[in-house]
Write a protein that holds these residues in place. Structure first.
Motif, PDB file in Angstrom:
ATOM      1  N   ILE B 129      -8.415   6.746  -2.443  1.00 54.95           N
ATOM      2  CA  ILE B 129      -7.890   7.060  -1.110  1.00 54.95           C
ATOM      3  C   ILE B 129      -6.702   6.154  -0.800  1.00 54.95           C
ATOM      4  O   ILE B 129      -6.682   4.975  -1.169  1.00 54.95           O
ATOM      5  N   VAL B 131      -4.597   5.726   2.763  1.00 56.98           N
ATOM      6  CA  VAL B 131      -4.293   6.191   4.116  1.00 56.98           C
ATOM      7  C   VAL B 131      -3.344   5.211   4.770  1.00 56.98           C
ATOM      8  O   VAL B 131      -3.436   4.000   4.552  1.00 56.98           O
ATOM      9  N   ASP B 134      -4.478   2.069   6.591  1.00 54.42           N
ATOM     10  CA  ASP B 134      -5.201   1.030   5.862  1.00 54.42           C
ATOM     11  C   ASP B 134      -4.292  -0.155   5.534  1.00 54.42           C
ATOM     12  O   ASP B 134      -4.582  -0.954   4.663  1.00 54.42           O
ATOM     13  N   GLY B 135      -3.189  -0.258   6.207  1.00 54.44           N
ATOM     14  CA  GLY B 135      -2.299  -1.396   5.992  1.00 54.44           C
ATOM     15  C   GLY B 135      -1.028  -0.930   5.321  1.00 54.44           C
ATOM     16  O   GLY B 135      -1.062  -0.070   4.447  1.00 54.44           O
ATOM     17  N   LEU B 140      -7.474  -2.076   1.220  1.00 54.10           N
ATOM     18  CA  LEU B 140      -8.800  -2.622   0.913  1.00 54.10           C
ATOM     19  C   LEU B 140      -9.664  -1.615   0.165  1.00 54.10           C
ATOM     20  O   LEU B 140     -10.552  -1.989  -0.573  1.00 54.10           O
ATOM     21  N   ASN B 141      -9.423  -0.320   0.398  1.00 55.88           N
ATOM     22  CA  ASN B 141     -10.259   0.698  -0.245  1.00 55.88           C
ATOM     23  C   ASN B 141      -9.608   1.183  -1.529  1.00 55.88           C
ATOM     24  O   ASN B 141      -8.464   1.627  -1.507  1.00 55.88           O
TER      25      ASN B 141
END
Lengths: 154, 170
Positions: B129, B131, B134-135, B140-141
């Protein structure tokens, strides 16, 4: 007692309350554990106790759909902090968005209520050395009845 | 620009033996500070030991919690725990704030037990993922649970419609 095993799970939460001028309160919250990392910033108008704006950001999460929760928290803009706010956040934002972010938001608003109480207490103690704290609490919540539920001082 | 008030909490779950977990929750702010300890044992996930230590009470409003802590022995992590804990620890003669923290400590055991299961689900039905929220530079993912595995997990009545991830699953 000293533990000799490594923890299997840890959750850290932190909330900070900052006064900006006489009628703005900014609350920032962070949560981090093995599964989730998130943060929120909330701007509250004082003394109307209205949530003017909120930014909820999910940084670590578990499913592709979790990120949809960020927008759900925008629904709280315009809400007034009152005795029903905790239930409303859990029901409307937690169930439709993210329960962990909802819990963090409740912690943030509790910090706000306690911050106001602590600031008033500090002022009262400066002017009265032998302050009747029970009377002080009663007077505080007479002035700000909407904060009583969320402050949860007992 | 100066911080007026701060709240911090840390909950740690340790596995002290096969099917035995120790949970320690420390929570404090400028007015109150408390430390809660629970020992919980499988298979019934009932509380075997509990301790509530009040460390700060600037307003002097929290009653002695030792009897409330003793009443928690035997309470199980599972459906109905919210009502039971609120009755035993909260109410007129207790502390609703501490009752909520006890419940939070119990919920963290559920999270701790869920970590390996979610890890397996991400391994089986995970997808990459990226997105924007998310920074801007650091994500982080790497892998999160994808739609097929969401359907499988969402079949659990406890998860169905519980949050955005498990809503409107066909």
């Amino acid at each position: 007692m000293i533990s000799t095993t490594m923890p299997i799970y840890r959750r850290m939460k932190s909330c900070g309350v900052q006064n900006q001028g006489l009628n703005k309160r900014i609350i920032s919250g962070v949560l981090e554990d093995e599964l989730y990392a998130m943060q929120c910033e909330i701007m509250v108008d004082w003394p109307t106790l209205t949530i003017e704006s909120i930014q909820a950001r999910l940084k670590r999460f578990t499913t592709v759909r979790c990120i949809l929760a960020e927008k759900v928290f925008l629904r709280s803009e315009g809400w007034k902090i009152d005795s029903q706010i905790e239930g409303r956040i859990k029901k409307e934002l937690g169930r439709n968005g993210c329960r962990h972010m909802a819990a963090l938001m409740i912690d943030c608003l509790r910090s706000l209520a306690r911050s106001e109480l602590a600031n008033s207490l500090r002022c009262a103690m400066e002017s009265t050395s032998d302050l009747d704290k029970a009377g002080f609490i009663e007077d505080f919540f007479k002035s700000y009845p909407d904060l009583k539920g969320i402050a949860k001082i007992r | 620009m100066i911080l007026d008030f701060q709240t911090n909490s840390l909950t740690t779950v340790n596995q002290s033996g096969p099917g035995v977990w120790e949970i320690e929750l420390n929570s404090g702010d400028n007015l109150f500070e408390v430390s809660i300890f629970l020992e919980i044992k499988a298979p019934t996930l009932d509380i075997r030991r509990s301790e509530i230590i009040l460390k700060r009470d600037v307003l002097g409003v929290i009653p002695d919690m030792s009897s409330a802590a003793a009443k928690l022995i035997g309470v199980r992590v599972g459906p109905g725990m919210t009502k039971i804990v609120r009755e035993l620890v909260g109410g007129e003669n207790g502390s609703n704030w501490i009752a909520d923290l006890v419940l939070e400590a119990m919920e963290m055991l559920v999270n701790a037990i869920t970590v390996p299961e979610l890890g397996k689900a991400a391994e089986k039905g995970g997808e990459q993922i990226r997105v924007s929220s998310d920074g801007p530079r650091i994500f982080l993912n790497d892998v999160v649970i994808g739609p097929e595995m969401i359907k499988v997990l969402g079949a659990n009545p406890r998860l169905k419609d519980s949050c955005a991830a498990f809503q409107n699953i066909e």
